[in-house]
Write an enzyme that holds these catalytic residues in place. Structure first.
Site, PDB file in Angstrom:
ATOM      1  N   LYS A 111       0.842  -1.192   0.000  1.00 56.69           N
ATOM      2  CA  LYS A 111       0.000   0.000   0.000  1.00 56.69           C
ATOM      3  C   LYS A 111       0.880   1.245   0.000  1.00 56.69           C
ATOM      4  O   LYS A 111       2.015   1.212   0.480  1.00 56.69           O
ATOM      5  CB  LYS A 111      -0.836   0.038   1.289  1.00 56.69           C
ATOM      6  CG  LYS A 111      -2.013  -0.911   1.317  1.00 56.69           C
ATOM      7  CD  LYS A 111      -2.773  -0.784   2.624  1.00 56.69           C
ATOM      8  CE  LYS A 111      -3.930  -1.750   2.716  1.00 56.69           C
ATOM      9  NZ  LYS A 111      -4.985  -1.526   1.727  1.00 56.69           N
ATOM     10  N   ARG A 133     -10.510 -11.290   2.223  1.00 54.97           N
ATOM     11  CA  ARG A 133     -11.438 -12.326   1.729  1.00 54.97           C
ATOM     12  C   ARG A 133     -10.791 -13.697   1.768  1.00 54.97           C
ATOM     13  O   ARG A 133     -11.476 -14.712   1.904  1.00 54.97           O
ATOM     14  CB  ARG A 133     -11.916 -11.947   0.321  1.00 54.97           C
ATOM     15  CG  ARG A 133     -10.806 -11.814  -0.681  1.00 54.97           C
ATOM     16  CD  ARG A 133     -11.222 -11.046  -1.929  1.00 54.97           C
ATOM     17  NE  ARG A 133     -11.153  -9.589  -1.745  1.00 54.97           N
ATOM     18  CZ  ARG A 133     -11.505  -8.713  -2.673  1.00 54.97           C
ATOM     19  NH1 ARG A 133     -11.971  -9.124  -3.831  1.00 54.97           N
ATOM     20  NH2 ARG A 133     -11.393  -7.412  -2.434  1.00 54.97           N
TER      21      ARG A 133
HETATM   22  N1  BES Z   1      -8.096  -3.592   4.545  1.00 55.59           N
HETATM   23  C1  BES Z   1      -8.272  -3.183   3.209  1.00 55.59           C
HETATM   24  C2  BES Z   1      -9.551  -2.399   2.992  1.00 55.59           C
HETATM   25  C3  BES Z   1      -9.661  -1.068   3.681  1.00 55.59           C
HETATM   26  C4  BES Z   1      -9.370   0.093   2.990  1.00 55.59           C
HETATM   27  C5  BES Z   1     -10.114  -0.969   4.977  1.00 55.59           C
HETATM   28  C6  BES Z   1      -9.504   1.302   3.620  1.00 55.59           C
HETATM   29  C7  BES Z   1     -10.240   0.262   5.606  1.00 55.59           C
HETATM   30  C8  BES Z   1      -9.947   1.392   4.919  1.00 55.59           C
HETATM   31  C9  BES Z   1      -8.325  -4.404   2.290  1.00 55.59           C
HETATM   32  O1  BES Z   1      -7.570  -5.481   2.671  1.00 55.59           O
HETATM   33  C10 BES Z   1      -7.825  -3.966   0.952  1.00 55.59           C
HETATM   34  O2  BES Z   1      -6.706  -3.580   0.889  1.00 55.59           O
HETATM   35  N2  BES Z   1      -8.646  -4.083  -0.075  1.00 55.59           N
HETATM   36  C11 BES Z   1      -8.274  -3.697  -1.388  1.00 55.59           C
HETATM   37  C12 BES Z   1      -8.836  -4.713  -2.343  1.00 55.59           C
HETATM   38  C13 BES Z   1      -8.371  -4.531  -3.769  1.00 55.59           C
HETATM   39  C14 BES Z   1      -6.883  -4.805  -3.871  1.00 55.59           C
HETATM   40  C15 BES Z   1      -9.147  -5.483  -4.629  1.00 55.59           C
HETATM   41  C16 BES Z   1      -8.831  -2.319  -1.665  1.00 55.59           C
HETATM   42  O3  BES Z   1      -9.941  -2.024  -1.219  1.00 55.59           O
HETATM   43  O4  BES Z   1      -8.139  -1.516  -2.264  1.00 55.59           O
HETATM   44 MN    MN Z   2      -5.558  -5.327   1.996  1.00 53.97          MN
END
Ligand code: BES
Ligand code: MN
Ligand code: ZN
Length: 501
Positions: A279, A353
């Site tokens: 990230k 997931r």
């Molecule tokens: N934990 C994150 C989602 C999240 C984002 C929670 C902001 C709280 C605040 C999750 O694991 C994630 O990173 N999801 C990705 C999925 C994508 C790569 C398909 C996302 O939402 O960008």
């Molecule tokens: Mn994630």
């Protein structure tokens, strides 16, 4: 802050300050005739007229310091027709925060004033107590006490008219206290930095709470996860030096041991760096809250066990740390999930997931669930769609969805239903595996929900709560400081208290 009770009417009430909730445009003495008896001096205080009762307005009036009730804090609720439980919660919380700033050690809240508002007296007692306690929440355990820090009030008493406190009101206050306890526990867990709360520490905390509150806690560590075929959860944790685990909680009160359990499944990513698909640095620290779903499940079950709720409830915490270590899962990897499906991993940041799908499979293998409800900070897409005040609900069972919306709505945790749009499941097809864990960016929250749905057997009642966005409070409010919100803990608690019909 203790919650206490005083009875025998306003002549006998005693506290450093009495709160007087009042709607806009109506004389406060008419709305709260208890003031005549508890604080008769207010009737001759000209400054009383400065208080208009606007939503959010607070006005402090002083009588003689030696009186049993030397001060009144008027609490504005705005127009009567809009003064619902949500308005009352915020107003009471703001008032209690003011009392703390002023250094008042004792607060009196007149129950008859609550009973005059719409919403039902017991419900409003419950909500007021819960709000008063949430107002005082702070995450201070890692900080030296500051010299000028205000001290919490010692107690808040509900003032009653009659000879004794009605049982119903007593129970309502205890319910509110318990709910606040659950939310504050969820906040504490989620606010705890990831270095201090890795998966094994979260599991240890669950085991401690199990002992304290009287539920069972079993921890499945790496070997057990491998035995159960949980290749997806293992893959999420394999880039971290701190191994993943599945924490199994059960509250099975006497006489309910054989009933079909309500099963809560929580995403317990103690930190989510994104893994190899790292990230960006901005706000990454908030990913210590990526175990908010697990925190909500643990807090709800602890509260249910404490009050010995007459229902069998199971909680599964899918715990891992998503790190980009040398053994980390890679884009393109294919893993075997507990369901037997092979899963293609495309973006290692879509890890939640993967952790959840193994827990969902386990839930259905070990039990015959009355219903399964999972809760997860799952997708940024959900936060983009719904913002920071309302969570996403995915559920094809209309009755269950309605129960969740009602349970959440009553306690200030709001949900908006999004569709499990079947045609999008096509996008989860993989060239190399039985299923791919993600689809396109568009409809990201739905695609994630559809991936989870793949792991549910036909006929199993299931709902998915996506709390990404609502798990973190970016601006302090009367009910929550900046940081983890504890969202979801109370929804689950109320859901289990009410039962799933
Ligand atoms: N934990 C994150 C989602 C999240 C984002 C929670 C902001 C709280 C605040 C999750 O694991 C994630 O990173 N999801 C990705 C999925 C994508 C790569 C398909 C996302 O939402 O960008
Ligand atoms: Mn994630
Ligand atoms: Zn995550």
């Amino acid at each position: 802050m203790d919650i206490r009770f005083q009875n025998l009417g306003p002549e006998h009430w005693k506290a450093q300050v009495m709160l007087a909730p009042a709607c806009q445009g109506e004389d406060i003495l008419h709305q709260c005739p208890e003031l005549d008896k508890a604080a008769p001096w207010l009737a001759v205080a000209p400054a009383r007229r400065d208080f208009q009762g606007k939503n959010g307005e607070l006005a402090l009036f002083h009588g003689h310091p030696d009186l049993p009730v030397p001060r009144v804090l008027a609490v504005g609720l705005g127009p009567r027709e809009k003064a619902d439980a949500a308005v009352l919660r915020k107003a009471v919380a703001a008032a209690v925060q003011r009392c703390r700033e002023q250094g008042f050690a004792s607060i009196l809240l007149p129950e008859p004033a609550l009973a005059r508002l719409p919403g039902g007296p017991e419900r409003l007692v419950e909500e007021s107590v819960c709000a008063a306690l949430l107002a005082l929440y702070r995450f201070t355990m890692l900080k030296k006490a500051e010299a000028d820090e205000p001290v919490d009030p010692q107690w808040l008493a509900l003032g009653f008219d009659g000879q004794s406190v009605p049982d119903g009101a007593h129970a309502a206050a205890r319910r509110g206290e318990r709910a606040a306890g659950a939310i504050c526990l969820a906040r504490d867990l989620a606010n705890m930095p990831a270095n201090l709360l890795p998966p094994e520490a979260l599991a240890r905390r669950a085991a401690e709470l199990a002992k304290e509150c009287g539920f069972t806690c079993t921890i499945l560590e790496s070997d057990a996860l491998a035995e159960q075929g949980m290749g997806a959860l293992l893959a999420v944790g394999q880039g971290s030096a701190r191994p993943p685990c599945l924490v199994v909680l059960e509250h099975a009160p006497q006489g309910h041991e054989q009933e079909k359990p309500l099963i809560f499944v929580g995403k317990g990513l103690t930190f989510d760096t994104g893994g190899i698909c790292l990230k960006p640095a901005a706000n990454m620290q908030q990913m210590k809250c990526d175990m908010s779903g697990a925190a909500a499940v643990l807090a709800a079950i602890a509260a249910l066990a404490r009050e010995d709720a007459p229902r069998r409830v199971v909680g599964l915490l899918a715990c891992a740390e998503n790190m980009p270590g040398g053994r980390a899962m890679r884009p393109g990897d294919v893993v075997r999930a507990a369901s037997g499906d092979s899963v293609e991993i495309v973006n290692t940041d879509a890890e939640g997931r993967l952790a959840l799908c193994d827990a969902l499979a386990y839930a259905q293998k070990q039990w015959t669930p009355a219903a399964v409800v999972d809760i997860a900070t799952l997708t940024g897409a959900c936060a983009v769609a719904l913002g920071t005040e309302v969570a996403g609900l995915f559920c094809d069972d209309a009755a269950l969805a309605e129960r969740i919306v009602a349970a959440g709505g009553a306690c200030g945790e709001n949900y908006w239903q999004l569709p499990l749009w079947k045609p999008y499941a096509e996008s989860l097809k993989s060239e190399v595996a039985d299923i791919c864990h993600m689809g396109p960016r568009e409809g990201g929250a739905i695609n994630a929900a559809l991936f989870l749905q793949h792991f549910l057997q036909k006929g199993v009642r299931w709902a998915h709560l996506d709390i990404a966005g609502v798990d973190w409070n970016a601006k302090k409010t009367p009910l929550c400081p900046v940081g983890a919100s504890g969202f979801g803990a109370r929804t689950l608690l109320e859901l289990a208290r009410g039962g799933v019909q």
